[in-house]
Write an enzyme that holds these catalytic residues in place. Structure first.
Site, PDB file in Angstrom:
ATOM      1  N   LYS A  11     -60.050 -45.379 -18.849  1.00  0.00           N
ATOM      2  CA  LYS A  11     -60.678 -46.224 -17.830  1.00  0.00           C
ATOM      3  C   LYS A  11     -61.942 -45.559 -17.312  1.00  0.00           C
ATOM      4  O   LYS A  11     -62.997 -46.187 -17.231  1.00  0.00           O
ATOM      5  CB  LYS A  11     -59.672 -46.438 -16.691  1.00  0.00           C
ATOM      6  CG  LYS A  11     -59.949 -47.645 -15.845  1.00  0.00           C
ATOM      7  CD  LYS A  11     -58.902 -47.793 -14.748  1.00  0.00           C
ATOM      8  CE  LYS A  11     -57.598 -48.380 -15.274  1.00  0.00           C
ATOM      9  NZ  LYS A  11     -56.501 -48.227 -14.307  1.00  0.00           N
TER      10      LYS A  11
ATOM     11  N   ARG B 212     -57.389 -45.355  -8.760  1.00  0.00           N
ATOM     12  CA  ARG B 212     -56.785 -45.930  -9.973  1.00  0.00           C
ATOM     13  C   ARG B 212     -56.425 -44.860 -10.990  1.00  0.00           C
ATOM     14  O   ARG B 212     -57.164 -43.927 -11.206  1.00  0.00           O
ATOM     15  CB  ARG B 212     -57.766 -46.917 -10.635  1.00  0.00           C
ATOM     16  CG  ARG B 212     -58.545 -47.729  -9.675  1.00  0.00           C
ATOM     17  CD  ARG B 212     -59.698 -48.478 -10.347  1.00  0.00           C
ATOM     18  NE  ARG B 212     -59.255 -49.450 -11.335  1.00  0.00           N
ATOM     19  CZ  ARG B 212     -60.093 -50.127 -12.108  1.00  0.00           C
ATOM     20  NH1 ARG B 212     -61.400 -49.922 -12.032  1.00  0.00           N
ATOM     21  NH2 ARG B 212     -59.625 -50.991 -12.985  1.00  0.00           N
TER      22      ARG B 212
ATOM     23  N   GLY C  48     -49.961 -50.960 -16.835  1.00  0.00           N
ATOM     24  CA  GLY C  48     -48.913 -51.191 -15.840  1.00  0.00           C
ATOM     25  C   GLY C  48     -47.936 -50.041 -15.661  1.00  0.00           C
ATOM     26  O   GLY C  48     -46.989 -50.139 -14.895  1.00  0.00           O
TER      27      GLY C  48
ATOM     28  N   MET D 150     -48.677 -46.828 -14.747  1.00  0.00           N
ATOM     29  CA  MET D 150     -48.978 -45.910 -13.643  1.00  0.00           C
ATOM     30  C   MET D 150     -49.554 -46.690 -12.473  1.00  0.00           C
ATOM     31  O   MET D 150     -49.587 -47.906 -12.498  1.00  0.00           O
ATOM     32  CB  MET D 150     -49.906 -44.821 -14.126  1.00  0.00           C
ATOM     33  CG  MET D 150     -49.151 -43.817 -14.973  1.00  0.00           C
ATOM     34  SD  MET D 150     -50.198 -42.515 -15.508  1.00  0.00           S
ATOM     35  CE  MET D 150     -51.432 -43.429 -16.332  1.00  0.00           C
TER      36      MET D 150
ATOM     37  N   ARG E 185     -61.593 -52.074 -22.085  1.00  0.00           N
ATOM     38  CA  ARG E 185     -60.865 -51.220 -23.017  1.00  0.00           C
ATOM     39  C   ARG E 185     -60.615 -52.010 -24.291  1.00  0.00           C
ATOM     40  O   ARG E 185     -60.703 -53.237 -24.286  1.00  0.00           O
ATOM     41  CB  ARG E 185     -59.529 -50.760 -22.411  1.00  0.00           C
ATOM     42  CG  ARG E 185     -58.583 -51.910 -22.164  1.00  0.00           C
ATOM     43  CD  ARG E 185     -57.283 -51.447 -21.513  1.00  0.00           C
ATOM     44  NE  ARG E 185     -56.542 -52.599 -21.044  1.00  0.00           N
ATOM     45  CZ  ARG E 185     -55.711 -52.579 -20.016  1.00  0.00           C
ATOM     46  NH1 ARG E 185     -55.509 -51.477 -19.325  1.00  0.00           N
ATOM     47  NH2 ARG E 185     -55.064 -53.663 -19.658  1.00  0.00           N
TER      48      ARG E 185
ATOM     49  N   HIS F 273     -27.285 -51.594 -44.009  1.00  0.00           N
ATOM     50  CA  HIS F 273     -27.381 -52.531 -45.119  1.00  0.00           C
ATOM     51  C   HIS F 273     -28.225 -53.745 -44.755  1.00  0.00           C
ATOM     52  O   HIS F 273     -29.165 -54.112 -45.450  1.00  0.00           O
ATOM     53  CB  HIS F 273     -25.968 -52.966 -45.531  1.00  0.00           C
ATOM     54  CG  HIS F 273     -25.974 -54.038 -46.576  1.00  0.00           C
ATOM     55  ND1 HIS F 273     -25.831 -55.370 -46.266  1.00  0.00           N
ATOM     56  CD2 HIS F 273     -26.148 -53.966 -47.902  1.00  0.00           C
ATOM     57  CE1 HIS F 273     -25.898 -56.075 -47.377  1.00  0.00           C
ATOM     58  NE2 HIS F 273     -26.088 -55.251 -48.393  1.00  0.00           N
TER      59      HIS F 273
ATOM     60  N   SER G 248     -41.153 -41.332 -62.684  1.00  0.00           N
ATOM     61  CA  SER G 248     -41.134 -42.124 -61.467  1.00  0.00           C
ATOM     62  C   SER G 248     -40.181 -41.427 -60.506  1.00  0.00           C
ATOM     63  O   SER G 248     -39.013 -41.225 -60.824  1.00  0.00           O
ATOM     64  CB  SER G 248     -40.655 -43.539 -61.769  1.00  0.00           C
ATOM     65  OG  SER G 248     -40.575 -44.263 -60.564  1.00  0.00           O
TER      66      SER G 248
ATOM     67  N   CYS H 274     -40.748 -44.864 -56.875  1.00  0.00           N
ATOM     68  CA  CYS H 274     -40.053 -46.102 -56.575  1.00  0.00           C
ATOM     69  C   CYS H 274     -38.999 -45.716 -55.546  1.00  0.00           C
ATOM     70  O   CYS H 274     -38.489 -44.615 -55.560  1.00  0.00           O
ATOM     71  CB  CYS H 274     -39.426 -46.705 -57.822  1.00  0.00           C
ATOM     72  SG  CYS H 274     -38.318 -45.602 -58.691  1.00  0.00           S
TER      73      CYS H 274
ATOM     74  N   TYR I 164     -49.483 -44.429 -58.955  1.00  0.00           N
ATOM     75  CA  TYR I 164     -49.132 -45.658 -58.249  1.00  0.00           C
ATOM     76  C   TYR I 164     -47.915 -45.432 -57.349  1.00  0.00           C
ATOM     77  O   TYR I 164     -47.174 -44.456 -57.507  1.00  0.00           O
ATOM     78  CB  TYR I 164     -48.847 -46.795 -59.238  1.00  0.00           C
ATOM     79  CG  TYR I 164     -47.569 -46.596 -60.039  1.00  0.00           C
ATOM     80  CD1 TYR I 164     -46.333 -47.000 -59.518  1.00  0.00           C
ATOM     81  CD2 TYR I 164     -47.592 -45.998 -61.292  1.00  0.00           C
ATOM     82  CE1 TYR I 164     -45.167 -46.798 -60.234  1.00  0.00           C
ATOM     83  CE2 TYR I 164     -46.436 -45.798 -62.011  1.00  0.00           C
ATOM     84  CZ  TYR I 164     -45.218 -46.197 -61.477  1.00  0.00           C
ATOM     85  OH  TYR I 164     -44.065 -45.997 -62.173  1.00  0.00           O
TER      86      TYR I 164
END
Ligand code: ADP
Ligand code: MG
Ligand code: MG
Length: 927
Positions: free
Chosen positions: A27, A97, A106, A108, A363, A481, A794, A861, A881
């Site tokens: 701020k 502030r 909100g 503080m 901001r 799961h 992999s 993977c 990849y």
């Protein structure tokens, strides 16, 4: 020289700058920046975050030196505003502030109207001729100050709903009711003055202290209290959720008050330079006539729209555009300036005092996923930012949000929340409650939309989970799961909602004092974990949203590594391509034995498993062959020449043993054996520790004919496609290996079958690659030798994590949360790759593998392939990849782009600091 604790701003000047967020808080830094931009910012000063640290170091005492600096800064403000603090004739009033480095909205405290006392009140009434406004401001000061300074900062913990602020608010309510007023603006001067007297007495009674009547005492009280609010309960828990370190501290901003509550030509408002829900480049905001500070956000009255273009449906309040056209024009010009200057959407606060506009805050605005993507793309187009920056701005979660329909945020605000759980599957869903997987399937067949509610889910529920629009469970964590399955499908899911009591027999759930019955509508917000009563309005997800497409194109241009998908069915393969996957990194052959249409192949597989002799097994395998081939062929076809990594049968066989009596009878009959004999054969498959038992390549070693059948299916599927003029690129992957000789063993079968199939189809060669999964630590260590045979690796990081930690991945729910709570592990290693352990093994594997075979293709993977930090790691260690579930593909593409941008930045940083430049552009290795 004494440390500089205080930085002034105002009158078109400022000692601080926008970049100094660490020192001045967000701020403070932006107030300074706005002042420098020549915007109308009331003068003030910022006490630094360093002072906050000092304050705590000194046992919550302020250093004496601060007094001198504050006095000097106050003199600056007094001069700028031509008023004096505490002046009985024309007093300056101040706000105090809070403002941390990153915004904690909100969380503080702020105290407004500091400086009103029995001495200054008559002066300001005489000066303004507006006693109503003065008493209104005074009662607000008392409300905030008694709460923030006299109660919270003093460490008083009142009983529920008995805090001093609540008691004062109740008094205000009482007076309003007694006078028959709906809004506080209807109260008269006398009402308000009497209210202030009542407030004083309540404060004295509740807190045993009188309200301070000295301006300086109020200012220091406010300042200290703001510093103390850094360690207030709300602030601490917000920091924990957002991962903001406790040692940062907050700054305090002391600023000349301007008044939106001086009458009908005064107002206050909040606005966004662009629409934060949609990203549309339209000025969007709310304002209130004759109001102060947080009235707008607190929803004390229905706020009015800023302009006609963004007026919400049904809102008939006057817009600022119509009510104060001149001020609106000025505000709009400021909006343009801020949006351009900060090169991002801003969230601003303003106040209009008797027709004059003041800016109180700006901001970076929080935004939804679709808005984040839209704004990033738009700003690249208008050349405000580069694609590199756009990519860094959009979070993985935000991108995820874009792909899923979500609950309408306005409907959510108004709805009754029933309970909260973990946000396991993204997006939103509304449906009728069902309690079993079968019901889910049946109801959906009748054209209904359902939410499947379970205590917890298990693999038998998958059909129902697939059918349901959303899943809600009472138990289970983010790796349960239900959560895994839902995430993989991109299905909305809330798990572990502890307050949810499922009464399966009674077909009811109880939560938040409400009873929800089968067929009742509920709505889930899977991105937040909230459950609501009723059928909430939804807004659609946007895979074919042009912004999304353009944003993904930017990511693809920047990234260096490829992204594939894990897919087991032609439908998943199609989905994967739609999301931009460049191949399939994991196709699990066993998948064809689960779920819809699996009865036949599963029955044949069971026959194979329960076969005793080689002949019996071979007959069963021959039977199974056409199913396997058809399945593989359909997926190869869907991928149209893109590589498809096909993993040979992986799970332990006992998983397929039938449990159900009818199925056992049918199987025994078909095999021509008794039920007892079947039970005996099934028993023989039982293992103490099946995860480390007879599975993967070990099956192929014991039963080469099992491998052979699968390999033949792969080659014939590919050959048939190629003969028909299509393309196919299978990659045969051997699972659960730990030694190079396992690979040579299987490779022999592959070569033989390849030659047989090629001959059968009259082809010289059927294209393929041969490789292995690296999922056992020994395989990573043996990588140099493995790569003599394997053309690709992999990393199966699910199992590799399990084996490296020795944590059973099905049982981690029992203890990993405690590991995280006790700070032993930073995160669940099954969700975020453990870079220092599992990652080390991967690095060794890649290094040794590529030493043998420089062109070795390496991928990953496993769940980690779609996790932001894990993908970045894969980029850094030089993988070709990553592969993840189809719905995570866009996220992996984004993560890969972020990794590349960070790389370039780091290299530039090095080059810039004069060290040897290693900024040589890494070659693309998307394959
Ligand atoms: P938060 O960080 O919670 O938004 P703020 O410090 O911005 O808290 O202040 C709360 C409210 O008070 C805001 O609406 C703000 O615009 C208003 N406010 C703060 N300082 C002043 C001031 N000097 N004059 C008028 N209004 C102010
Ligand atoms: Mg506040
Ligand atoms: Mg604010």
């Amino acid at each position: 020289m004494a440390t500089k604790w205080v930085y002034t701003f105002g009158n078109g000047k400022a000692e601080g700058r926008g970049e100094q967020k660490e020192l001045l808080g967000g701020k403070g830094a932006n107030l300074a920046e706005m002042a420098r931009l020549g915007l109308p910012v009331p003068a003030g000063f910022t006490i630094t975050t360093e002072l906050c640290t000092e304050f705590y170091k000194r046992g919550k005492k302020l250093p004496g030196e601060l007094t001198r600096q504050v006095e000097a800064a106050l003199a600056f403000v007094e001069k700028a505003m031509s008023k004096k603090f505490g002046d009985p004739k024309d007093p300056l009033l101040l706000s105090c502030r809070s403002g941390a480095r990153s915004s904690m909205p909100g969380m503080m405290e702020t105290v407004l109207n500091i400086g009103l006392t029995s001495k200054t009140i008559p002066g300001i009434i005489a000066k303004t001729g507006n006693p109503r406004f003065v008493w209104d401001s005074y009662r607000r000061l008392m409300q905030m100050y008694s709460d923030v300074v006299m109660e919270k900062a003093a460490g008083i913990e009142p009983a529920e709903d008995m805090g001093v602020r609540r008691q004062l608010e109740r008094e205000l309510e009482r007076v309003k009711q007694a006078k028959g007023c709906k809004n506080d603006t209807e109260l008269t001067v006398d009402d308000l003055q009497a209210l202030c007297e009542a407030y004083k007495q309540i404060i004295q009674r509740v807190l045993g202290k009188s309200f301070p009547d000295d301006p300086m005492e109020q200012l220091w009280g406010g300042t200290k209290a703001v510093f103390q609010s850094w360690n207030g309960k709300r602030a601490i828990s917000y920091r924990r959720i957002e991962g903001i370190p406790g040692h940062w501290g907050t700054a305090v901003n002391v600023q000349a008050m301007v008044f939106g509550n001086m009458g009908t030509s005064s107002a206050t408002g909040v606005a966004f330079t662009r629409n934060p829900a949609t990203g549309e480049n339209k000025f969007y905001g709310e304002w209130l006539i004759n109001a102060q500070g947080e009235d707008v956000v607190a929803g004390i009255r229905t706020p009015s729209p800023l302009n006609e273009a963004t007026r919400p449906e049904g809102n008939t309040e006057p817009s600022l555009e119509k009510a104060m056209p001149k001020v609106y024009k000025q505000l709009h010009a400021i909006r343009d300036k801020l949006d351009k200057h900060f090169r991002d959407m801003q969230d601003i606060e303003f106040t209009i005092e008797e027709g004059i506009l003041y800016m109180l805050q700006t901001r970076t605005g929080k935004r939804t996923g679709p808005a984040a993507v839209g704004i990033a793309v738009d700003m690249v187009k208008s050349k405000l930012i580069k694609p590199e920056e756009a990519v860094m701005r959009v979070g993985a979660g935000q991108l995820d949000e874009v792909l899923h329909p979500v609950l309408d945020p306005n409907a959510e605000k108004a709805a009754k929340k029933l309970c909260t759980g973990l946000p396991a599957g993204p997006g939103g869903a509304a449906g009728q409650v069902v309690f079993t997987a079968n019901d889910a399937v049946a109801w959906v067949q009748q054209g209904k939309q359902v939410i499947l509610v379970r205590e917890e889910t298990n693999p038998e529920d998958v059909e129902g989970m697939r059918a349901a629009l959303g899943i809600l469970t009472a138990r289970g964590g983010m790796t349960s799961h239900a959560a895994l399955v839902a995430r993989g499908w991109g299905k909305c899911c809330v798990v572990g909602a502890g307050d949810l009591h499922v009464d399966l027999a009674g077909r009811t759930i109880h939560m938040a004092g409400e009873t929800v019955r089968e067929g009742d509508w509920i709505s889930l917000n899977g991105t937040r974990g909230n459950v609501y009563k009723g059928k909430l309005h939804m807004v659609p997800g946007a895979e074919d949203n042009p912004n999304f497409k353009q944003f993904m194109a930017m990511c693809d241009k920047l990234r260096k590594i490829g992204v594939r998908a894990n897919a087991d069915t032609p439908e998943d393969a199609a989905k994967a391509r739609q999301f931009g996957a460049a191949g399939i990194g994991l196709f699990r052959t066993e998948h064809m034995f689960y779920g819809k249409g699996a009865e036949e192949p599963l029955f044949k597989l069971r026959k194979m498993i329960h076969a005793k002799s080689l002949d019996e097994r071979k007959a069963a395998l021959d039977d199974l062959f056409p199913h396997v081939k058809a399945d593989i062929k359909a997926t190869l076809e869907a991928m149209d020449g893109l590589p498809v990594t096909i993993r040979l049968l992986d799970p332990p066989l006992h998983e397929f043993v039938p449990q159900n009596e009818d199925e056992r009878k049918r199987l025994a009959g078909s095999l021509g054996i008794s039920l007892e004999e079947l039970a005996k054969r099934a028993d023989a498959l039982n293992e103490v520790n099946p995860m480390m038992g007879h599975r993967g390549v070990r099956l192929g070693i014991t039963y080469p004919e099992v491998s052979e059948m699968q390999i033949r299916a792969i080659f014939e599927a590919a050959a048939e496609l190629i003969k028909a003029g299509r393309k196919a690129m299978p990659e045969i992957m051997i699972p659960v290996t730990c030694d190079p000789k396992e690979l040579t063993n299987q490779k022999k079968i592959v070569e033989r079958v390849h030659d047989e199939v090629a001959k059968k189809f009259g082809m010289k060669k059927v294209p393929y690659l041969f490789g292995t999964m690296i999922e056992i630590p020994r395989a990573a260590l043996q990588a140099g030798k493995m790569a003599e045979v394997a053309e690709f690796f992999s990393f199966g990081t699910n199992d590799l994590t399990q084996m490296t930690f020795g944590f059973s991945r099905d049982d981690v729910g029992g203890f990993v949360p405690d590991y995280i709570k006790n700070g032993i592990l930073p995160a669940d290693p099954f969700q975020t790759l453990d870079q220092s352990g599992v990652g080390e093994l991967m690095k060794i594997g890649i290094k040794r593998g590529r030493a043998t075979r420089p062109g070795l293709k390496v991928g990953i993977c496993g769940e980690h392939g779609g996790d932001l930090e894990s993908v970045k790691f894969c980029h850094r260690v030089g993988m070709n990849y990553v592969s993840c579930s189809p719905y995570r593909v866009p996220i992996a593409r984004l993560a890969a782009a972020k990794a590349a941008v960070e790389d370039t930045k780091a290299a530039k940083g090095k080059a810039g600091s004069g060290k040897k430049a290693s900024a040589k552009k890494a070659p693309a290795r998307k394959k």
